[in-house]
Write a protein that holds these residues in place. Structure first.
Motif, PDB file in Angstrom:
ATOM      1  N   ILE A  95     -10.949  18.777  11.784  1.00  0.00           N
ATOM      2  CA  ILE A  95     -10.876  17.312  11.780  1.00  0.00           C
ATOM      3  C   ILE A  95     -12.256  16.780  12.170  1.00  0.00           C
ATOM      4  O   ILE A  95     -12.635  16.830  13.343  1.00  0.00           O
ATOM      5  CB  ILE A  95      -9.808  16.798  12.760  1.00  0.00           C
ATOM      6  CG1 ILE A  95      -8.484  17.540  12.549  1.00  0.00           C
ATOM      7  CG2 ILE A  95      -9.599  15.297  12.598  1.00  0.00           C
ATOM      8  CD1 ILE A  95      -7.416  17.194  13.579  1.00  0.00           C
ATOM      9  N   PRO A  96     -13.039  16.286  11.214  1.00  0.00           N
ATOM     10  CA  PRO A  96     -14.414  15.877  11.513  1.00  0.00           C
ATOM     11  C   PRO A  96     -14.537  14.542  12.241  1.00  0.00           C
ATOM     12  O   PRO A  96     -15.526  14.304  12.933  1.00  0.00           O
ATOM     13  CB  PRO A  96     -15.061  15.805  10.127  1.00  0.00           C
ATOM     14  CG  PRO A  96     -13.925  15.521   9.195  1.00  0.00           C
ATOM     15  CD  PRO A  96     -12.723  16.207   9.776  1.00  0.00           C
ATOM     16  N   ASP A  97     -13.546  13.657  12.087  1.00  0.00           N
ATOM     17  CA  ASP A  97     -13.634  12.303  12.637  1.00  0.00           C
ATOM     18  C   ASP A  97     -12.988  12.247  14.028  1.00  0.00           C
ATOM     19  O   ASP A  97     -11.782  12.490  14.162  1.00  0.00           O
ATOM     20  CB  ASP A  97     -12.923  11.328  11.697  1.00  0.00           C
ATOM     21  CG  ASP A  97     -13.133   9.876  12.090  1.00  0.00           C
ATOM     22  OD1 ASP A  97     -13.551   9.616  13.238  1.00  0.00           O
ATOM     23  OD2 ASP A  97     -12.869   8.998  11.258  1.00  0.00           O
ATOM     24  N   PRO A  98     -13.750  11.900  15.084  1.00  0.00           N
ATOM     25  CA  PRO A  98     -13.177  11.841  16.435  1.00  0.00           C
ATOM     26  C   PRO A  98     -12.017  10.854  16.548  1.00  0.00           C
ATOM     27  O   PRO A  98     -11.100  11.067  17.354  1.00  0.00           O
ATOM     28  CB  PRO A  98     -14.356  11.401  17.301  1.00  0.00           C
ATOM     29  CG  PRO A  98     -15.567  11.813  16.536  1.00  0.00           C
ATOM     30  CD  PRO A  98     -15.206  11.647  15.096  1.00  0.00           C
ATOM     31  N   VAL A  99     -12.035   9.771  15.769  1.00  0.00           N
ATOM     32  CA  VAL A  99     -10.936   8.801  15.811  1.00  0.00           C
ATOM     33  C   VAL A  99      -9.645   9.453  15.326  1.00  0.00           C
ATOM     34  O   VAL A  99      -8.573   9.271  15.915  1.00  0.00           O
ATOM     35  CB  VAL A  99     -11.276   7.562  14.953  1.00  0.00           C
ATOM     36  CG1 VAL A  99     -10.077   6.612  14.899  1.00  0.00           C
ATOM     37  CG2 VAL A  99     -12.497   6.840  15.513  1.00  0.00           C
ATOM     38  N   VAL A 100      -9.755  10.242  14.257  1.00  0.00           N
ATOM     39  CA  VAL A 100      -8.583  10.950  13.735  1.00  0.00           C
ATOM     40  C   VAL A 100      -8.143  12.026  14.731  1.00  0.00           C
ATOM     41  O   VAL A 100      -6.945  12.248  14.931  1.00  0.00           O
ATOM     42  CB  VAL A 100      -8.898  11.582  12.365  1.00  0.00           C
ATOM     43  CG1 VAL A 100      -7.697  12.374  11.853  1.00  0.00           C
ATOM     44  CG2 VAL A 100      -9.286  10.503  11.365  1.00  0.00           C
ATOM     45  N   ALA A 207     -21.524  18.951  12.452  1.00  0.00           N
ATOM     46  CA  ALA A 207     -20.383  18.045  12.613  1.00  0.00           C
ATOM     47  C   ALA A 207     -20.529  17.226  13.890  1.00  0.00           C
ATOM     48  O   ALA A 207     -21.316  17.563  14.777  1.00  0.00           O
ATOM     49  CB  ALA A 207     -19.080  18.839  12.635  1.00  0.00           C
ATOM     50  N   HIS A 208     -19.778  16.140  13.986  1.00  0.00           N
ATOM     51  CA  HIS A 208     -19.800  15.291  15.180  1.00  0.00           C
ATOM     52  C   HIS A 208     -19.418  16.112  16.405  1.00  0.00           C
ATOM     53  O   HIS A 208     -18.570  17.004  16.337  1.00  0.00           O
ATOM     54  CB  HIS A 208     -18.810  14.135  14.999  1.00  0.00           C
ATOM     55  CG  HIS A 208     -18.957  13.040  16.018  1.00  0.00           C
ATOM     56  ND1 HIS A 208     -18.485  13.161  17.303  1.00  0.00           N
ATOM     57  CD2 HIS A 208     -19.541  11.813  15.933  1.00  0.00           C
ATOM     58  CE1 HIS A 208     -18.747  12.044  17.975  1.00  0.00           C
ATOM     59  NE2 HIS A 208     -19.393  11.217  17.167  1.00  0.00           N
ATOM     60  N   ASN A 210     -17.661  15.477  18.827  1.00  0.00           N
ATOM     61  CA  ASN A 210     -16.263  15.336  19.233  1.00  0.00           C
ATOM     62  C   ASN A 210     -15.288  15.619  18.089  1.00  0.00           C
ATOM     63  O   ASN A 210     -14.133  15.213  18.149  1.00  0.00           O
ATOM     64  CB  ASN A 210     -16.021  13.938  19.798  1.00  0.00           C
ATOM     65  CG  ASN A 210     -16.643  13.775  21.170  1.00  0.00           C
ATOM     66  OD1 ASN A 210     -16.531  14.660  22.011  1.00  0.00           O
ATOM     67  ND2 ASN A 210     -17.333  12.674  21.397  1.00  0.00           N
ATOM     68  N   SER A 211     -15.781  16.286  17.046  1.00  0.00           N
ATOM     69  CA  SER A 211     -14.854  16.788  16.027  1.00  0.00           C
ATOM     70  C   SER A 211     -14.045  17.930  16.653  1.00  0.00           C
ATOM     71  O   SER A 211     -14.374  18.416  17.731  1.00  0.00           O
ATOM     72  CB  SER A 211     -15.634  17.283  14.803  1.00  0.00           C
ATOM     73  OG  SER A 211     -16.529  18.317  15.176  1.00  0.00           O
ATOM     74  N   ALA A 337     -13.941  10.038  23.447  1.00  0.00           N
ATOM     75  CA  ALA A 337     -13.562  10.303  22.071  1.00  0.00           C
ATOM     76  C   ALA A 337     -13.414  11.795  21.942  1.00  0.00           C
ATOM     77  O   ALA A 337     -13.981  12.565  22.692  1.00  0.00           O
ATOM     78  CB  ALA A 337     -14.634   9.785  21.101  1.00  0.00           C
TER      79      ALA A 337
END
Length: 342
Positions: A95-100, A207-208, A210-211, A337
């Protein structure tokens, strides 16, 4: 050559020279005329060579064509293979997006039935972050869910995190949360009901920070649980008491460290010296030359007024620098996050 000359002269040397005749037949330099009792008939060697060269060049062209197409084919297959590895049967998902990541985490944690295990090495949390998760954690405890959280030992110097731990570990009614702290580094992970785990990304480059990976593979989740339990056994129980200090100011990695004399790089060197590696191995681990490593150690010995490396590590162990949290995200902003559910 002798066999071909005999055949060209009208003789059949098959009985005397069977191997030579077989080779001539294989090369196509002679054929058997089935209409005349399988008589050996010689062919013009020049014509045979021309036909043979055409066949061989055709085969070579086919081979070169296949070789030219291989890189593109392999790249296409490799891309498909790599995509399958990131979503292996839907049981290990990147999951690359911390929001997700947070949305997935809140959903899974909110549905916990009997246990939430959280390894949080990022250091002390902000008051806002802790208050935001307190209601969710309280709801889980009231449902009978066991909640165990592992922190780095530096949180024992942080009043905000200590207050949160006191409230959750000493609830007057119902089940209380459990907290422990560990001085050694560990990886971030959250495991729910021993069926789903969220772990930090160490696979996808760039990747971010927080991924994360969401894991539902039973064997993998069991391994993550085993790693958590191993560290939990070595950790010290914590009920929110602040660590008493004598001889130096408290090190609060949220408000800012006081009395700390070393840089992050110097603390990494000191941790390597305490890990049991020799200086060559420690230098390799840090990605610097042995000469540079030794020069930095000499500077640290001067800084700590140490006559030897053992004296240096002893004085470092007693210094406030020892308790500074240099792990990734070990600041107030970290954990707001990504993997931050507990």
């Amino acid at each position: 050559m002798d066999a071909f000359a005999l055949i060209a002269a009208g003789e059949d040397p098959s009985e005397r020279m069977p191997d030579a005749v077989a080779e001539l037949l294989e090369l196509g330099l002679v054929v058997r005329d089935v209409r005349e009792g399988h008589r050996l008939v010689p062919l013009n060697p020049r014509d045979v060579l021309r036909r043979r060269m055409m066949i061989e060049f055709g085969a070579l062209d086919d081979c070169l064509s296949r070789m030219r197409s291989l890189p593109g084919t392999v790249l296409a297959l490799e891309d498909a293979f790599e995509r399958s590895q990131l979503h292996a049967g839907g049981r290990s998902e990147f999951i690359p997006d911390p929001v997700v990541v947070n949305a997935r985490l809140q959903d899974v944690v909110g549905g916990a039935q009997f246990e939430i295990l959280a390894a949080q090495p990022a250091g002390p949390r902000t008051k806002e972050h802790l208050e935001a998760g307190r209601g969710r954690d309280t709801d889980a405890l009231e449902r009978g869910v066991t909640l165990r959280t592992l922190y780095r030992a530096t949180v024992r110097d942080n009043p905000v995190t200590a207050e949160h731990a006191r409230m959750m570990a000493n609830r007057p009614d119902g089940r209380s949360a459990e907290f422990r702290t560990l001085a050694e580094p560990f990886e971030r992970a959250i495991i729910v009901d021993r069926r789903t785990a969220f772990i930090s990304n160490t696979v996808v480059p760039g990747a971010h920070e927080n991924s994360a990976w969401q894991i539902t593979d039973g064997a993998f989740v069991a391994y993550v649980v085993s790693e958590f339990e191993s560290r939990w056994k070595r950790a010290d129980p914590w009920f929110g008491e602040l660590r008493p200090r004598t001889g130096w100011p408290a090190v609060d990695t949220v408000s800012g460290a006081q009395g700390v004399r070393t840089t992050k790089e110097e603390r990494e060197i000191l941790r390597e010296l305490c890990s049991g590696r020799d200086q060559k191995g420690a230098a390799r681990q840090l990605g610097i030359s042995l000469r540079t490593f030794n020069a930095k150690v000499a500077k640290l010995r001067e800084l700590f007024d140490a006559e030897s490396v053992p004296e240096l590590t002893f004085k470092w162990a007693l210094s406030p620098d020892r308790h500074v949290d240099d792990s990734e995200g070990g600041t107030a902003a970290a954990g707001e996050a990504g993997l931050s559910a507990a």
